[in-house]
Design an enzyme around this catalytic site. Structure first.
Site, PDB file in Angstrom:
ATOM      1  N   ASN A   1       3.327  11.531 -21.947  1.00  0.00           N
ATOM      2  CA  ASN A   1       2.866  11.116 -20.625  1.00  0.00           C
ATOM      3  C   ASN A   1       2.947  12.354 -19.725  1.00  0.00           C
ATOM      4  O   ASN A   1       4.032  12.734 -19.280  1.00  0.00           O
ATOM      5  CB  ASN A   1       3.770   9.989 -20.109  1.00  0.00           C
ATOM      6  CG  ASN A   1       3.331   9.468 -18.761  1.00  0.00           C
ATOM      7  OD1 ASN A   1       2.441  10.024 -18.117  1.00  0.00           O
ATOM      8  ND2 ASN A   1       3.956   8.391 -18.320  1.00  0.00           N
TER       9      ASN A   1
ATOM     10  N   ARG B   1      -0.745   8.772 -22.540  1.00  0.00           N
ATOM     11  CA  ARG B   1      -0.955   7.822 -21.461  1.00  0.00           C
ATOM     12  C   ARG B   1      -1.955   8.389 -20.451  1.00  0.00           C
ATOM     13  O   ARG B   1      -1.811   9.513 -19.968  1.00  0.00           O
ATOM     14  CB  ARG B   1       0.377   7.551 -20.748  1.00  0.00           C
ATOM     15  CG  ARG B   1       0.236   6.473 -19.705  1.00  0.00           C
ATOM     16  CD  ARG B   1       0.898   6.843 -18.420  1.00  0.00           C
ATOM     17  NE  ARG B   1       0.455   5.944 -17.364  1.00  0.00           N
ATOM     18  CZ  ARG B   1       0.633   6.192 -16.091  1.00  0.00           C
ATOM     19  NH1 ARG B   1       1.231   7.295 -15.701  1.00  0.00           N
ATOM     20  NH2 ARG B   1       0.204   5.342 -15.189  1.00  0.00           N
TER      21      ARG B   1
ATOM     22  N   HIS C   1      -1.328   0.068 -14.109  1.00  0.00           N
ATOM     23  CA  HIS C   1      -0.137  -0.490 -14.783  1.00  0.00           C
ATOM     24  C   HIS C   1      -0.530  -1.459 -15.913  1.00  0.00           C
ATOM     25  O   HIS C   1       0.268  -2.295 -16.332  1.00  0.00           O
ATOM     26  CB  HIS C   1       0.754  -1.310 -13.815  1.00  0.00           C
ATOM     27  CG  HIS C   1       1.509  -0.506 -12.814  1.00  0.00           C
ATOM     28  ND1 HIS C   1       1.826  -1.017 -11.574  1.00  0.00           N
ATOM     29  CD2 HIS C   1       2.012   0.751 -12.853  1.00  0.00           C
ATOM     30  CE1 HIS C   1       2.507  -0.114 -10.888  1.00  0.00           C
ATOM     31  NE2 HIS C   1       2.628   0.975 -11.644  1.00  0.00           N
TER      32      HIS C   1
ATOM     33  N   ARG D   1       3.724   3.594  -0.587  1.00  0.00           N
ATOM     34  CA  ARG D   1       2.334   3.179  -0.354  1.00  0.00           C
ATOM     35  C   ARG D   1       2.308   1.885   0.444  1.00  0.00           C
ATOM     36  O   ARG D   1       3.131   0.992   0.200  1.00  0.00           O
ATOM     37  CB  ARG D   1       1.603   2.946  -1.674  1.00  0.00           C
ATOM     38  CG  ARG D   1       1.427   4.171  -2.530  1.00  0.00           C
ATOM     39  CD  ARG D   1       0.515   3.828  -3.725  1.00  0.00           C
ATOM     40  NE  ARG D   1       0.608   4.836  -4.744  1.00  0.00           N
ATOM     41  CZ  ARG D   1       0.949   4.602  -6.006  1.00  0.00           C
ATOM     42  NH1 ARG D   1       1.220   3.370  -6.427  1.00  0.00           N
ATOM     43  NH2 ARG D   1       1.007   5.572  -6.876  1.00  0.00           N
TER      44      ARG D   1
ATOM     45  N   ARG E   1      17.033   0.292  -3.650  1.00  0.00           N
ATOM     46  CA  ARG E   1      18.495   0.159  -3.578  1.00  0.00           C
ATOM     47  C   ARG E   1      19.028   0.596  -2.221  1.00  0.00           C
ATOM     48  O   ARG E   1      19.887  -0.060  -1.640  1.00  0.00           O
ATOM     49  CB  ARG E   1      19.161   1.020  -4.670  1.00  0.00           C
ATOM     50  CG  ARG E   1      19.100   0.385  -6.024  1.00  0.00           C
ATOM     51  CD  ARG E   1      19.413   1.365  -7.097  1.00  0.00           C
ATOM     52  NE  ARG E   1      18.369   2.380  -7.211  1.00  0.00           N
ATOM     53  CZ  ARG E   1      18.169   3.134  -8.273  1.00  0.00           C
ATOM     54  NH1 ARG E   1      18.959   3.014  -9.302  1.00  0.00           N
ATOM     55  NH2 ARG E   1      17.192   4.011  -8.307  1.00  0.00           N
TER      56      ARG E   1
ATOM     57  N   ASN F   1      15.858  -5.360 -12.131  1.00  0.00           N
ATOM     58  CA  ASN F   1      17.225  -5.133 -11.643  1.00  0.00           C
ATOM     59  C   ASN F   1      17.602  -5.834 -10.354  1.00  0.00           C
ATOM     60  O   ASN F   1      18.776  -6.091 -10.125  1.00  0.00           O
ATOM     61  CB  ASN F   1      17.444  -3.627 -11.420  1.00  0.00           C
ATOM     62  CG  ASN F   1      17.373  -2.856 -12.701  1.00  0.00           C
ATOM     63  OD1 ASN F   1      18.213  -3.046 -13.575  1.00  0.00           O
ATOM     64  ND2 ASN F   1      16.364  -2.010 -12.842  1.00  0.00           N
TER      65      ASN F   1
ATOM     66  N   GLU G   1       6.084   0.515 -21.824  1.00  0.00           N
ATOM     67  CA  GLU G   1       4.721   1.046 -21.937  1.00  0.00           C
ATOM     68  C   GLU G   1       4.600   2.014 -23.110  1.00  0.00           C
ATOM     69  O   GLU G   1       3.578   2.053 -23.787  1.00  0.00           O
ATOM     70  CB  GLU G   1       4.350   1.769 -20.630  1.00  0.00           C
ATOM     71  CG  GLU G   1       4.159   0.819 -19.473  1.00  0.00           C
ATOM     72  CD  GLU G   1       4.314   1.482 -18.125  1.00  0.00           C
ATOM     73  OE1 GLU G   1       5.479   1.700 -17.722  1.00  0.00           O
ATOM     74  OE2 GLU G   1       3.306   1.778 -17.480  1.00  0.00           O
TER      75      GLU G   1
HETATM   76  P1  ADP Z   1       8.408   3.965 -11.253  1.00  0.00           P
HETATM   77  O1  ADP Z   1       7.267   3.260 -10.578  1.00  0.00           O
HETATM   78  O2  ADP Z   1       8.704   5.316 -10.710  1.00  0.00           O
HETATM   79  O3  ADP Z   1       8.396   3.862 -12.774  1.00  0.00           O
HETATM   80  P2  ADP Z   1      10.710   2.204 -11.502  1.00  0.00           P
HETATM   81  O4  ADP Z   1      10.076   1.136 -12.299  1.00  0.00           O
HETATM   82  O5  ADP Z   1      11.744   3.049 -12.154  1.00  0.00           O
HETATM   83  O6  ADP Z   1       9.660   3.115 -10.768  1.00  0.00           O
HETATM   84  O7  ADP Z   1      11.378   1.488 -10.219  1.00  0.00           O
HETATM   85  C1  ADP Z   1      11.998   2.201  -9.204  1.00  0.00           C
HETATM   86  C2  ADP Z   1      12.510   1.182  -8.191  1.00  0.00           C
HETATM   87  O8  ADP Z   1      13.433   0.308  -8.848  1.00  0.00           O
HETATM   88  C3  ADP Z   1      13.242   1.817  -7.033  1.00  0.00           C
HETATM   89  O9  ADP Z   1      12.819   1.235  -5.823  1.00  0.00           O
HETATM   90  C4  ADP Z   1      14.676   1.455  -7.306  1.00  0.00           C
HETATM   91  O10 ADP Z   1      15.411   1.270  -6.125  1.00  0.00           O
HETATM   92  C5  ADP Z   1      14.547   0.140  -8.017  1.00  0.00           C
HETATM   93  N1  ADP Z   1      15.766  -0.122  -8.797  1.00  0.00           N
HETATM   94  C6  ADP Z   1      16.205   0.530  -9.886  1.00  0.00           C
HETATM   95  N2  ADP Z   1      17.425   0.052 -10.274  1.00  0.00           N
HETATM   96  C7  ADP Z   1      17.752  -0.906  -9.394  1.00  0.00           C
HETATM   97  C8  ADP Z   1      18.881  -1.767  -9.215  1.00  0.00           C
HETATM   98  N3  ADP Z   1      19.921  -1.719 -10.058  1.00  0.00           N
HETATM   99  N4  ADP Z   1      18.848  -2.640  -8.183  1.00  0.00           N
HETATM  100  C9  ADP Z   1      17.819  -2.677  -7.346  1.00  0.00           C
HETATM  101  N5  ADP Z   1      16.730  -1.889  -7.441  1.00  0.00           N
HETATM  102  C10 ADP Z   1      16.696  -1.027  -8.442  1.00  0.00           C
END
Ligand code: ADP
Length: 396
Positions: A7, A90, A179, A238, A282, A332, A383
């Protein structure tokens, strides 16, 4: 059969080496700061993680470093590059022509180059990554897996925008959706769980970038991202969907060029723009818990917009069998899941709030309340595995 998944981004290259016979990830890692200086992080189960500064003037240097790590006597997992049967790449955008994952020959590469205008951020680095991999591994097939292709079966009324039709014909302005590889993976898993391949499924990929997709019978019928990943729910930076006139109004009111207005809506809006604190969910949750009004507002706007899209897809599909949460926030953030699913019992969506709060982060969970008509699942996305699987199916 061993498959390398690549990727490539503008300054990074992520990789995973899969053994498709055992479904194991043998090694994975990340080359960062390509074209600046260079750092590589390489991980193999059962071995110490390896991190080093390496000079990466371009993607070719990065992929050469990856191959030397994979075949290294101590840090590696294969004896020689010949063990890699194929490479899956990807791509965010496959345009209107690449409707399925495909082996990338000269014709496909020329087409991908012809559509970089539709995909100026992700297209050029992904093509550089592909070319570098083809140079270094000329004897294996290189397969492209496109985020957009999951949406290639959508009806015309779902992808044509209500703007002059000539603009679609001339510039190919339409809803493409993104996505798709993630939505395809988790919707497939949900259909498996339901034991119903014809199921109506709404998948919520909520990460730094977020999108929601409606799937019927294994095919996407609608999705929240559009011509670009800017449409749909608010994201880290965004805006998601807004009245399009806001763009020209901002340009005039703030004296911005088109590029500057684009930057505001892509990089300075969403959770970051509303909260003024962070794009990371977070941080926003922590600030909201401490009583920060704008952080709490950002979360309310996010939840409100996710609910609106779920509701619209239930109407569009005349029902829903399962709602799925995936990606960083979806997997999460228990509170966002609870808030999204609150007061949706009219639609049959009800979760077991106690189990939702206690289930393990980042793992599969069925959080459906007892007796609810609609299943609600948390399904970790994968993915890379989907890319490896398509690559295997096209090349074995
Ligand atoms: P990307 O689009 O960069 O792949 P991710 O799927 O890794 O992003 O998601 C990133 C988001 O997930 C961030 O906003 C982060 O705060 C949130 N996130 C990751 N771990 C947790 C957690 N334990 N609790 C709440 N939010 C989380």
């Amino acid at each position: 059969m061993k498959i390398l998944v690549v990727n490539a981004g503008s300054s990074s290259l992520k990789y995973q080496l899969f053994d498709m016979d055992t479904n194991e990830v043998l090694a994975k890692g990340l080359c960062e700061r390509i074209g600046i200086d260079g750092i590589v992080t390489h991980k193999c189960p059962g071995k110490a993680d390896y991190k080093a500064d390496v000079d990466f003037p371009n993607h070719r240097a990065a992929i050469e470093c990856v191959l030397s790590l994979l075949t290294d006597k101590e840090k590696g997992v294969i004896a020689s590059v010949e063990e890699i049967s194929a490479v899956g790449h990807r791509f965010a955008h496959g345009g209107e022509k690449l409707k399925k994952s495909a082996i990338l020959g000269d014709q496909e590469l020329a087409y991908l180059e012809s559509i970089v205008g539709l995909n100026p951020l992700h297209g050029p680095p992904a093509i550089s990554g592909l070319k570098a991999c083809k140079e270094v591994m000329p004897s294996v097939n290189h397969v492209g897996v496109f985020d957009t292709s999951y949406y290639s079966d959508m009806e015309d009324y779902a992808y044509i925008y209500p703007i002059p039709y000539e603009l679609y014909e001339k510039h190919k302005i339409r809803r493409y959706g993104f996505h798709g590889t993630s939505h395809r993976y988790v919707a497939g898993k949900a259909a498996e769980m339901l034991g119903n391949k014809d199921a109506k499924i709404i998948t919520c990929h909520l990460g730094n970038g977020s999108s929601i997709t409606a799937t019927v019978n294994g095919k996407a019928v609608d999705t929240s991202m559009g011509f670009t990943p800017q449409d749909g729910v608010p994201m880290g930076t965004r805006s998601g969907a807004i009245d399009p006139t806001v763009v020209t109004f901002i340009q005039k009111a703030e004296g911005l060029t088109a590029e500057e207005a684009d930057k505001v809506l892509n990089k300075e809006a969403g959770l970051l723009g509303i909260s003024g604190i962070s794009s990371d969910c977070r941080d926003i949750c922590n600030a909201a818990a401490e009583g920060n009004y704008r952080a709490a507002l950002a979360l309310k706007i996010l939840v409100h917009n996710i609910k609106k899209i779920i509701g619209s897809y239930v109407a569009e599909m005349n029902g829903v069998d399962a709602v799925v949460f995936t990606a960083g926030i979806g997997e999460n953030d228990r509170q966002i899941r609870e808030d999204v699913c609150k007061d949706m019992s009219f639609l049959g969506i009800e979760i077991d709030e106690a189990f939702n709060q206690s289930c393990k982060r980042g793992e599969f969970a069925d959080i459906t309340a007892k007796g609810a008509k609609v299943k609600t699942y948390v399904i970790p996305t994968n993915e890379e595995y989907m890319i490896a699987l398509d690559t295997q199916n096209l090349t074995k």
